[in-house]
Design a protein around this motif. Sequence first.
Motif, mmCIF file in Angstrom:
data_model
loop_
_atom_site.group_PDB
_atom_site.id
_atom_site.type_symbol
_atom_site.label_atom_id
_atom_site.label_comp_id
_atom_site.label_asym_id
_atom_site.label_seq_id
_atom_site.Cartn_x
_atom_site.Cartn_y
_atom_site.Cartn_z
ATOM 1 N N LEU A 48 14.398 39.458 -40.651
ATOM 2 C CA LEU A 48 14.469 38.650 -39.473
ATOM 3 C C LEU A 48 14.102 37.074 -39.992
ATOM 4 O O LEU A 48 14.552 36.135 -39.500
ATOM 5 N N VAL A 49 13.254 37.070 -40.705
ATOM 6 C CA VAL A 49 12.719 35.375 -41.034
ATOM 7 C C VAL A 49 14.169 35.017 -41.910
ATOM 8 O O VAL A 49 14.579 33.921 -41.499
ATOM 9 N N GLU A 80 9.283 28.843 -33.836
ATOM 10 C CA GLU A 80 8.417 29.639 -33.358
ATOM 11 C C GLU A 80 8.552 31.228 -33.645
ATOM 12 O O GLU A 80 7.615 31.995 -33.936
ATOM 13 N N TRP A 81 9.663 31.915 -33.224
ATOM 14 C CA TRP A 81 10.072 33.302 -33.595
ATOM 15 C C TRP A 81 9.903 33.406 -35.156
ATOM 16 O O TRP A 81 9.426 34.532 -35.244
ATOM 17 N N ILE A 82 10.739 32.606 -35.927
ATOM 18 C CA ILE A 82 10.388 32.857 -37.289
ATOM 19 C C ILE A 82 9.028 33.127 -37.931
ATOM 20 O O ILE A 82 8.617 33.677 -38.336
ATOM 21 N N SER A 83 8.187 32.181 -37.213
ATOM 22 C CA SER A 83 6.725 32.210 -37.452
ATOM 23 C C SER A 83 6.168 33.355 -37.103
ATOM 24 O O SER A 83 5.409 34.014 -37.690
ATOM 25 N N GLY A 84 6.397 33.817 -35.902
ATOM 26 C CA GLY A 84 5.780 35.140 -35.477
ATOM 27 C C GLY A 84 6.381 36.419 -36.495
ATOM 28 O O GLY A 84 5.288 37.158 -36.698
ATOM 29 N N ALA A 88 3.949 38.824 -38.731
ATOM 30 C CA ALA A 88 3.950 40.064 -38.609
ATOM 31 C C ALA A 88 4.247 40.801 -39.973
ATOM 32 O O ALA A 88 3.764 41.793 -40.388
ATOM 33 N N CYS A 89 5.235 40.065 -40.934
ATOM 34 C CA CYS A 89 5.686 40.568 -42.289
ATOM 35 C C CYS A 89 4.400 40.673 -43.199
ATOM 36 O O CYS A 89 4.046 41.651 -43.723
ATOM 37 N N ILE A 117 6.266 31.691 -47.252
ATOM 38 C CA ILE A 117 6.938 31.645 -46.112
ATOM 39 C C ILE A 117 6.659 30.566 -45.072
ATOM 40 O O ILE A 117 7.512 30.016 -44.360
ATOM 41 N N VAL A 118 5.256 30.087 -45.348
ATOM 42 C CA VAL A 118 4.856 28.830 -44.514
ATOM 43 C C VAL A 118 5.778 27.740 -44.922
ATOM 44 O O VAL A 118 6.201 26.978 -44.089
#
Length: 157
Positions: A48-49, A80-84, A88-89, A117-118
Amino acid sequence: MKRFTFWPQAYLGLTFNWGALLGWAAVRGSLDPYIVLPLYFSGVFWTLVYDTIYAHQDKEDDVKVGVRSTALRFGDLSKEWISGFGIACISSLALCGYNADIGWPYYAFLTAASGHIVWQILTVDLSCRADCNRKFVSNKWFGALVFGGILFGKLAT
């Protein structure tokens, strides 16, 4: 799936990462849900990311041809969604490592993977096709860090 739902990236994640379940069962002869399910879901969230970032390259074309994606669904809230999903990952990977009793090098590598990822999320320009592609392609390093963590974490135990 792009013709039916705004969540084709989720469908992709659910199917691509099925190999985690199959691979574990092939090697171990059974499924340990405390290890395999967090591993599976970490892959779904990772997909998803990276695929939402990838989908931002195509969003103008997707609108023209009438298909859907998480990039269109999330719009200006994509980071924001990608951060979530990233949280979760990483959380799922940490739980998987803990349940599998993987050694400390795993967590050092997982910390580096978290940083990657950050970096992707903070620096991606979702309106720039070239930058979205660079960030998408850079996920090979995320995967390499997780793999290195598993390898060295298992060698340390």
